[in-house]
Design a protein around this motif. Sequence first.
Motif, PDB file in Angstrom:
ATOM      1  N   ALA A 141      10.510   6.179 -21.534  1.00 38.20           N
ATOM      2  CA  ALA A 141      10.682   4.723 -21.558  1.00 38.20           C
ATOM      3  C   ALA A 141      12.147   4.342 -21.376  1.00 38.20           C
ATOM      4  N   ALA A 142      13.062   5.218 -21.813  1.00 37.13           N
ATOM      5  CA  ALA A 142      14.487   4.959 -21.604  1.00 37.13           C
ATOM      6  C   ALA A 142      14.803   4.886 -20.120  1.00 37.13           C
ATOM      7  N   LYS A 143      14.166   5.730 -19.343  1.00 30.20           N
ATOM      8  CA  LYS A 143      14.369   5.716 -17.895  1.00 30.20           C
ATOM      9  C   LYS A 143      14.043   4.349 -17.314  1.00 30.20           C
ATOM     10  N   GLU A 144      13.017   3.718 -17.854  1.00 27.85           N
ATOM     11  CA  GLU A 144      12.582   2.418 -17.334  1.00 27.85           C
ATOM     12  C   GLU A 144      13.530   1.287 -17.694  1.00 27.85           C
ATOM     13  N   THR A 147      19.036   2.511 -17.961  1.00 25.94           N
ATOM     14  CA  THR A 147      20.230   3.139 -18.529  1.00 25.94           C
ATOM     15  C   THR A 147      20.703   4.295 -17.656  1.00 25.94           C
ATOM     16  N   ASP A 148      22.006   4.550 -17.690  1.00 27.83           N
ATOM     17  CA  ASP A 148      22.577   5.678 -16.961  1.00 27.83           C
ATOM     18  C   ASP A 148      22.350   6.989 -17.701  1.00 27.83           C
ATOM     19  N   ARG A 149      22.511   6.916 -19.023  1.00 28.22           N
ATOM     20  CA  ARG A 149      22.420   8.111 -19.852  1.00 28.22           C
ATOM     21  C   ARG A 149      21.638   7.822 -21.131  1.00 28.22           C
ATOM     22  N   GLY A 183      16.451  12.163 -13.946  1.00 30.25           N
ATOM     23  CA  GLY A 183      17.733  11.716 -13.406  1.00 30.25           C
ATOM     24  C   GLY A 183      18.592  10.979 -14.406  1.00 30.25           C
ATOM     25  N   LEU A 184      18.379  11.234 -15.696  1.00 32.41           N
ATOM     26  CA  LEU A 184      19.185  10.610 -16.738  1.00 32.41           C
ATOM     27  C   LEU A 184      20.322  11.538 -17.148  1.00 32.41           C
ATOM     28  N   GLY A 185      21.529  10.984 -17.289  1.00 29.62           N
ATOM     29  CA  GLY A 185      22.623  11.759 -17.850  1.00 29.62           C
ATOM     30  C   GLY A 185      22.376  11.996 -19.331  1.00 29.62           C
ATOM     31  N   LEU A 186      22.971  13.062 -19.872  1.00 30.95           N
ATOM     32  CA  LEU A 186      22.673  13.464 -21.249  1.00 30.95           C
ATOM     33  C   LEU A 186      23.939  13.586 -22.087  1.00 30.95           C
ATOM     34  N   PRO A 205      20.302  21.892 -21.258  1.00 37.78           N
ATOM     35  CA  PRO A 205      20.663  21.811 -19.843  1.00 37.78           C
ATOM     36  C   PRO A 205      21.135  20.409 -19.481  1.00 37.78           C
ATOM     37  N   GLY A 206      22.227  20.366 -18.752  1.00 42.93           N
ATOM     38  CA  GLY A 206      22.727  19.075 -18.284  1.00 42.93           C
ATOM     39  C   GLY A 206      23.540  18.290 -19.280  1.00 42.93           C
ATOM     40  N   LEU A 207      23.915  18.887 -20.418  1.00 40.13           N
ATOM     41  CA  LEU A 207      24.690  18.140 -21.415  1.00 40.13           C
ATOM     42  C   LEU A 207      26.056  17.766 -20.841  1.00 40.13           C
TER      43      LEU A 207
END
Length: 243
Positions: A141-144, A147-149, A183-186, A205-207
Motif C-alpha cells: 500500500a505504501a507503493k500506491e 512515496t520514494d522510499r 521499486g521502493l527505496g529502503l 537487500p537494497g538498504l
Amino acid sequence: MAKLSVNINKIATIRNARGGNNPDLIKVALDCERFGAQGITVHPRPDERHIRYQDVLDLKNVVTTEFNIEGNPTPDFLELVKKVKPEQVTLVPDAPDAITSNAGWDTVKHQAFLKLTIKELKDLGMRVSIFVDPLAEMVEAAKETGTDRIELYTEAYAKNYHQNREAAIAPYKSVAMLAQKLGLGLNAGHDLDLDNLKYLHQNLPGLLEVSIGHALICDALYYGLENTIQLYLRQLDPTPTLP
C-alpha cells in the motif's frame, strides 16, 4: 554501502536540560559530518522538547550532507519542511505525546492522506520516505501512495536480535525484497546499535540508509563522537571481514 544519517535529537535534549547553548547543536551537526556521517536527521515535535523549529531552520543553512527531517505531517510540520526543503522528509505517524516513534503507518487506512501529502512534498523537490512496519500489505500500500522510499521500523528486530537473530530479521528481509520488487527505496531505523546493525545491513537487500541517534550518542559518551561514528560506519561496510 548504506549511508549513516546521525539523528541529533539527543544533543538538543541535553542542551535544553540546562538552557543556553551547550552543547552547541550546530557545531555537533558539523562535527558529525566532519567525522564521516553522510547525513543529519532531526525529528522536531510539537512541544519542541528537543529539536526546536528554529534549530531546523538554522541547520538548513549549514548542513552539507543529506538533511533528513522526520515527523508527523501536521500543518505546522508541513509548513516547516516546505520552508526548509530538505533532501528528504520522513513521515512518521507519532502522537504528540509519544516519547519516541512506536509504530509505522497504516498505509491502507491513511492512503488518501499520504498520497496528497507526498505529492505536495515531491512537487517541491523533496524525496519522501514513510515509516512502516515490516508487513507486506503495508509495503504494497505504501507503493500506491507515491512515496520514494519506506523506512522500516526496526524496534522488533532490535528487541529480538539477541534471542534469535535469524527469526528477528526474517520479516524485514522479506519486505526488503518486496520493496525492491516494487521499486521502493529502503531505509531503516529505530533501536539500531553496534551489536545489531551489521547483521541488519548484511541481510536487507537494497538498504540505502539508516538513521541512528539514541544508541550512537550513548556510545559517544564512552568512545567519543568521532570514534563512535567511525565504528558505526564500519558496521555498514560491505567489505567481508577476515575470519
